[in-house]
Design an enzyme around this catalytic site. Structure first.
Site, PDB file in Angstrom:
ATOM      1  N   ASP A   6       0.869  -1.160   0.000  1.00 18.77           N
ATOM      2  CA  ASP A   6       0.000   0.000   0.000  1.00 18.77           C
ATOM      3  C   ASP A   6       0.921   1.230   0.000  1.00 18.77           C
ATOM      4  O   ASP A   6       2.076   1.147   0.449  1.00 18.77           O
ATOM      5  CB  ASP A   6      -0.879  -0.021   1.252  1.00 18.77           C
ATOM      6  CG  ASP A   6      -1.632   1.256   1.461  1.00 18.77           C
ATOM      7  OD1 ASP A   6      -2.322   1.700   0.533  1.00 18.77           O
ATOM      8  OD2 ASP A   6      -1.521   1.829   2.551  1.00 18.77           O
ATOM      9  N   ASP A  37      -1.551  -0.326   6.410  1.00 26.69           N
ATOM     10  CA  ASP A  37      -1.694   0.421   7.664  1.00 26.69           C
ATOM     11  C   ASP A  37      -3.154   0.562   8.076  1.00 26.69           C
ATOM     12  O   ASP A  37      -3.434   1.130   9.128  1.00 26.69           O
ATOM     13  CB  ASP A  37      -1.094   1.824   7.510  1.00 26.69           C
ATOM     14  CG  ASP A  37      -1.945   2.714   6.619  1.00 26.69           C
ATOM     15  OD1 ASP A  37      -2.346   3.803   7.059  1.00 26.69           O
ATOM     16  OD2 ASP A  37      -2.221   2.324   5.465  1.00 26.69           O
TER      17      ASP A  37
END
Length: 226
Positions: A11, A167
């Site tokens: 990501d 995250d």
């Protein structure tokens, strides 16, 4: 495609760069201009990993110019974050070790292309990756697995041989739906926010705490916070 191939899928926002606070600030300012008061924590949990047009539809409905409004919001974000642009500690060393070991490197992000250019080119990282998949490349954002599956397909690696770095809970859920293990970075949320996920193999504050060989040897049952 062979099972001997392995990949790391990253990501971007909140993972490669610790920028989610700036995204939240830009969203709050964007909605404040339109008379909406948003709770920052609830907003992050509801939206992190979703594409901008999906967020716009959720909060403003279908009868607005999502393209123009999303461009306004993202320009505000880039203005706020530009002076702080930097990778999360340990990231550069980890991807250098992975590349040397023949591991494929992929970015799988919900960000629009302008933000991908801003981040990856701004940090001179684009050439480090074998594939980059963004919001413009898939129909659905996270928690749907589209972005991660597309990234794995681009580099010819089976989902079971991919490790996703995330995250946000929606991103970890997207990895789970893709059949991929996940490493959580607590750049944005504490480890407790990910307790329900059975695909998490490690939780760490940054990349400097991670060992590449140990990650590929791990299974979700072995997951423990560092």
């Amino acid at each position: 495609m062979t099972t001997s191939q392995r990949a790391l899928i990253f990501d971007m926002d909140g993972t490669i760069v610790d920028n989610m606070a700036f995204h939240t600030k830009s969203w709050l300012e964007f909605f404040q201009r339109r008379g909406h008061v948003i709770d920052p924590d609830a907003f992050f949990l509801d939206t992190a990993g979703r594409q901008g047009h999906e967020i716009m539809r959720s909060y403003l409905g279908d009868d607005v110019d999502h393209v123009t409004l999303n461009a306004e919001k993202e320009a505000l974000y880039r203005e706020l974050y530009a002076p702080h642009l930097a990778t999360v500690p340990g990231f550069d060393a980890l991807i250098a070790k992975a590349a040397a070991a023949g591991v494929k490197l992929v970015v799988g992000t919900a960000a629009p292309n302008e933000n991908i250019v801003f981040t990856l080119d701004g940090l001179d990282l684009r050439s480090k990756f074998d594939a980059i998949v963004g919001a413009g490349d898939v129909a659905r954002g996270k928690p749907n697995p589209d972005v991660f599956l597309a990234g794995a397909a681009k580099v010819g690696v089976l989902p079971a041989d991919c490790i996703v770095f995330e995250d946000a809970p929606l991103g970890v859920e997207a990895a789970r739906r893709a059949g991929m293990r996940a490493v959580v970075l607590t750049t944005t949320l504490p480890a407790s926010a990910f307790a329900q996920f059975d695909n998490v193999i490690c939780i760490a504050a940054d990349f400097a705490e991670l060992d590449l060989d140990a990650l590929f040897a791990s299974t979700p049952a072995m997951a423990t916070p560092i």
